[in-house]
Design an enzyme around this catalytic site. Sequence first.
Site, PDB file in Angstrom:
ATOM      1  N   CYS A  83      27.161  31.459  50.024  1.00 46.85           N
ATOM      2  CA  CYS A  83      25.940  31.558  49.208  1.00 46.85           C
ATOM      3  C   CYS A  83      24.793  32.161  50.002  1.00 46.85           C
ATOM      4  O   CYS A  83      23.717  32.404  49.450  1.00 46.85           O
ATOM      5  CB  CYS A  83      25.527  30.189  48.686  1.00 46.85           C
ATOM      6  SG  CYS A  83      26.887  29.225  48.056  1.00 46.85           S
ATOM      7  N   HIS A 332      22.017  30.618  39.711  1.00 50.39           N
ATOM      8  CA  HIS A 332      22.593  30.747  41.062  1.00 50.39           C
ATOM      9  C   HIS A 332      23.853  31.607  41.040  1.00 50.39           C
ATOM     10  O   HIS A 332      24.969  31.092  41.124  1.00 50.39           O
ATOM     11  CB  HIS A 332      22.887  29.340  41.604  1.00 50.39           C
ATOM     12  CG  HIS A 332      23.391  29.291  43.005  1.00 50.39           C
ATOM     13  ND1 HIS A 332      23.148  30.284  43.941  1.00 50.39           N
ATOM     14  CD2 HIS A 332      24.140  28.360  43.648  1.00 50.39           C
ATOM     15  CE1 HIS A 332      23.734  29.947  45.091  1.00 50.39           C
ATOM     16  NE2 HIS A 332      24.350  28.797  44.937  1.00 50.39           N
TER      17      HIS A 332
END
Lengths: 385, 134
Positions: A83, A332
Amino acid sequence: MRDVSIIGIGQVEVGEHWDKSLRELGYYALNAAMRDACIQHIDSLYVGNMLSGELTGQEHIGSIIADFAGLRGVEAVKIEAACGSGAAALRMGYIAVAGGMSDFVACMGVEKMTDRQGNTVTSALAMAADGDYEALHGLSFVSINALLMRRYMHEHGYTKDDFAPFAINAHANAVNNPYAMFHNPITRKQFTESKMIADPVSLLDSSPIADGAACVILAPTAIAREFTEKPVRVRASAIATDSVAVHDRRDPLFLEGGAISAQKAYSAAGVGPADMDLFEVHDAFTIMSALSLEAAGFASRGKGVALAQEGQIMPGGRIPITTMGGLKARGHPVGATGMYQLVELATQLRGEAGKSQLANARLGMAQNIGGSGATVVTTILESSF
Amino acid sequence: MEVARFWRTTGQRYQLTGEICPNCGNKIFPPRDVCPTCEHEAKTAYTFSGKGEVYSYSTIHAAPEGFEKYVPYTVALVRLQEGPLITAQLTDVDTHEVKVGMPVEMVTRVLREDGERGMLVYGYKFRPAVASPR
């Protein structure tokens, strides 16, 4: 070393783009950023992405996107750090421009997640954890954050509801961000009653999976004014690592990688946390906001949640966070997230955030976290106009 | 799970075989060949007792692929008596009875099945510590 500035920014709406492929998303963000910078040429393209191979069956996406964007021949590679891929791509571009190897560099984050079913995505995300010692035992990424949140509550005496201000603030700040996935404010009652995913992490502690792409164009500060009236200087870009598995950390409740990368960035820029006007935090889960605030020096150990409870993370507070919605409400798209944070930070520093605009936004910081803290990228940006 | 990967990690999964650092005496699990404390090479095998206590825990309601049929199940970080933390599932316990600090011990159980014709993957889980017989 040359001073580096952002001369263009671009992004697509975060959401479920069933009608668009990974390469289209990447191209749209790149095109928007190049138009914003008024350039037709770049020297290189760094594509931050985590899961293209696993979720779209496509690797080698540096070339795919460069070709699709009509830039065949250009230097282009994928950068992967779970991420943390998005801001890691900026770091690579920063090195290239600062080091004098390239003049115009596009740094992108792109991710396509919503074509696949939930449990497939859950498994793919677990690849950011330790395969042999966490994922093999059935741990989802959510549950790893749940282990941290439970222990944090145990050690510092908080309840689950004490984390509500992080989610409420994020949703409130996304309302006026046209690129955000969610535009609905949430209440404390909704937070308290939201569905449990991995106890004590519930749905409203968690950021949603999504598709998205965001991009910035870097150039030497010396020529930045030729392309934009509002250059944003990259004052620092720093990456630090920690163990991938939580059980291998010296102290699971302290993001050592976050502290090291923040210190490197503060030292490079000659500033400290007290100088920051805003902080784009990696709120994949509410617990990560608390741990990142503490690692970056905005709160002492165990006080990240207290800072939120006091309202200091809201616009007008001591350190506004997730000013355009954060991971929680902007969405996200994992490998793209770090670049969204930077595009949003640059938007605030350019004074172009519309109704989300903070009153005094001259110097800001973003912290993009790969895994549960194994890669942490800290970036400091400043208005220079 | 791939056969070779299964085979090369049986020591740690079946017996909690880790390492001990010959330089600083640090006990290491999972095995990693370089001591994370003093950075000395650490390849001396050391088998852990399997006793420890719950450091943190969570019950999973949305599982990754291959674990759907076990939902809900409880996972934990366990602090082993010898020092290291280990990540594992808890078993033989009602989720509501789990507490931070609860004494647990290692047992060997099926971790997952790779389909009807695939491997049964065995490994460690932890259950509430049973008082040893006199």
